[in-house]
Design an enzyme around this catalytic site. Structure first.
Site, PDB file in Angstrom:
ATOM      1  CB  SER A  32       9.942  59.085 -28.360  1.00 27.29           C
ATOM      2  OG  SER A  32       8.792  59.651 -27.779  1.00 27.29           O
ATOM      3  CG  ASP A  53       4.857  52.686 -26.079  1.00 28.72           C
ATOM      4  OD1 ASP A  53       4.052  53.627 -26.205  1.00 28.72           O
ATOM      5  OD2 ASP A  53       6.087  52.831 -26.227  1.00 28.72           O
ATOM      6  CG  HIS A  79       5.748  56.307 -28.008  1.00 28.57           C
ATOM      7  ND1 HIS A  79       6.179  55.724 -26.840  1.00 28.57           N
ATOM      8  CD2 HIS A  79       6.408  57.488 -28.109  1.00 28.57           C
ATOM      9  CE1 HIS A  79       7.068  56.515 -26.255  1.00 28.57           C
ATOM     10  NE2 HIS A  79       7.220  57.597 -26.992  1.00 28.57           N
TER      11      HIS A  79
END
Ligand SMILES: *[C@@H]1O[C@H](CO)[C@@H](O)[C@H](O)[C@H]1NC(C)=O
Ligand SMILES: *[C@@H]1O[C@H](CO)[C@@H](O)[C@H](O)[C@H]1NC(C)=O
Length: 386
Positions: A38, A344, A347
């Site tokens: 991610s 978040d 990240h």
């Protein structure tokens, strides 16, 4: 390391030729070919989920709110490190491998991204055997390499054209491996056993680098791990009343950052070994750890007011709750993500990624050094001696 006058002169002549041929103006690299999770996914997981109806956290606002103004599948409010790399190299945002038309006629000429949010370095079976679950995806680095080989067989039909494509590309190998640790740590797997994963994960990354070089890659960037002890998810899970476990300056958990550094040390040793094996390939270590620590150590210098507390999340001391995702109805999002490092809880914000990319592209956080859009080949001396 003393670099001899002869080497210095050769290097100087090389630089002059390099600049005067106009190579720089035309861009040093024709494409970016990337792998990872991610931190690098520019849209694969979100497109893969359309056929499986799987839940993708980044598929809703506020993901994407700052730059794209809609969710793109990126796990941030805006652009990622790879987006800033592409920009600085004069290339478009790197196209996700998934989605759209068949591979043959897609615009992979300027890049292709195989990174999948949630992907691990080890195969999914490694985790299922140990009772560790990956709720996000079954894709691993091995899967991404399979896709890469599929794509190469249709996109560049002859071996020499494939070699040419890959040889003129920047290959970004990761970051990958972070999720292997995330799932294990955050699901309560014992630390001593997770420590024993590290050499296995390094071996998998090295074998992927090896494979890409065999396919013709000439310039490969291999990022290390972020300081997980500064991550709101870890800080929440491993919260402790023992204040001596925290770095008083940053509020990060020391033992977790030590773990990231251990991974990074083994990775760099392995890259040294690969450089000896492939002296004609430029293998670059990207020091994500220290590029990020620079922000935690001097936040105000980079415009950050909040370091370890997440901008978007489900509340608590770090605004992180494993059961309340950013973007869900009971989560909250800050007004000014650019004043936060953490987006978040797992990240980072676009603002943080931009500074990290800056630290990589302009120095000093890559070995050998990237200079602007180009990477100067290191003089033929052993990097570990420097
Ligand atoms: C992973 O694979 C298993 C077994 O094939 C399947 O049941 C599961 O739905 C898959 N999970 C994801 C997220 O794709
Ligand atoms: C607190 O943490 C420090 C550093 O990890 C450790 O040496 C010490 O034993 C801990 N104290 C307690 C009471 O657990």
């Amino acid at each position: 390391m003393a670099f001899s006058q002869g080497t210095a002169i050769t290097y100087y002549i090389f630089l002059v030729l390099f600049v005067s041929t106009g190579h720089v103006a035309g861009g040093c690299y024709k494409a970016i070919v990337s792998f990872g999770d991610s931190l690098t996914d520019t849209g694969n997981l979100i497109r893969m989920s359309k056929s499986s109806n799987a839940y993708v956290m980044s598929a809703v606002l506020p993901y994407g709110e700052t730059f794209f103004h809609h969710p793109t599948g990126r796990y941030s409010d805006g652009r990622l490190i790879i987006d800033f790399m592409a920009l600085s190299m004069g290339l478009p945002f790197v196209e996700p491998y998934f989605g759209g038309k068949t591979t043959g006629d897609r615009s992979f000429a300027k890049g292709v991204n195989f990174a999948v949010a949630g992907a691990t370095a080890m195969d999914i079976s490694f985790f299922t055997e140990r009772g560790i679950t990956n709720r996000c995806t079954n894709a691993s680095l091995g899967t991404e390499l399979e896709w890469f080989k599929q794509m190469m067989s249709s996109f560049c039909d002859t071996p020499s054209r494939c070699k040419q494509y890959l040889g003129s590309s920047i290959v970004l190998m990761g970051e990958i491996g972070g999720n292997d640790y995330n799932y294990a740590f955050l699901q309560g797997y014992p630390k001593e056993k997770i420590v024993s994963f590290v050499p296995k994960i390094i071996a998998i990354i090295a074998s992927a680098v090896n494979e890409l070089i065999e396919h013709g890659a000439q310039t490969i960037i291999v990022p290390g791990n972020f300081p997980i002890g500064c991550s709101a998810s870890y800080l929440t899970h491993f919260m402790t009343a023992n204040t001596s476990e925290y770095d008083p300056k940053t509020g990060c958990l020391n033992w977790l950052n030590d773990f990231s550094e251990y991974h990074n040390r083994l990775l760099q040793n392995e890259l040294d070994r690969l450089r000896e094996q492939y002296p004609d390939t430029t293998i670059i270590y990207a020091d994500y750890y220290n590029a990020a620590m620079r922000l935690y150590n001097s936040p105000s210098k980079y415009g950050f007011k909040n370091t370890v507390v997440a901008c978007c999340g489900g509340g608590g001391p770090y605004n992180y709750d494993g059961l309340v995702d950013c973007g869900s109805a009971s989560s909250t999002v800050c007004d000014n993500p650019s004043s936060y490092i953490s987006w978040d809880g797992s990240h980072l914000t676009e603002a943080a990624y931009k500074w990290i990319a800056d630290g990589l592209l302009k120095g000093p956080y890559t070995t050998p050094q990237i200079n602007g859009e180009c990477i100067f080949r290191s003089p033929k001396t052993k990097l570990s001696d420097s």
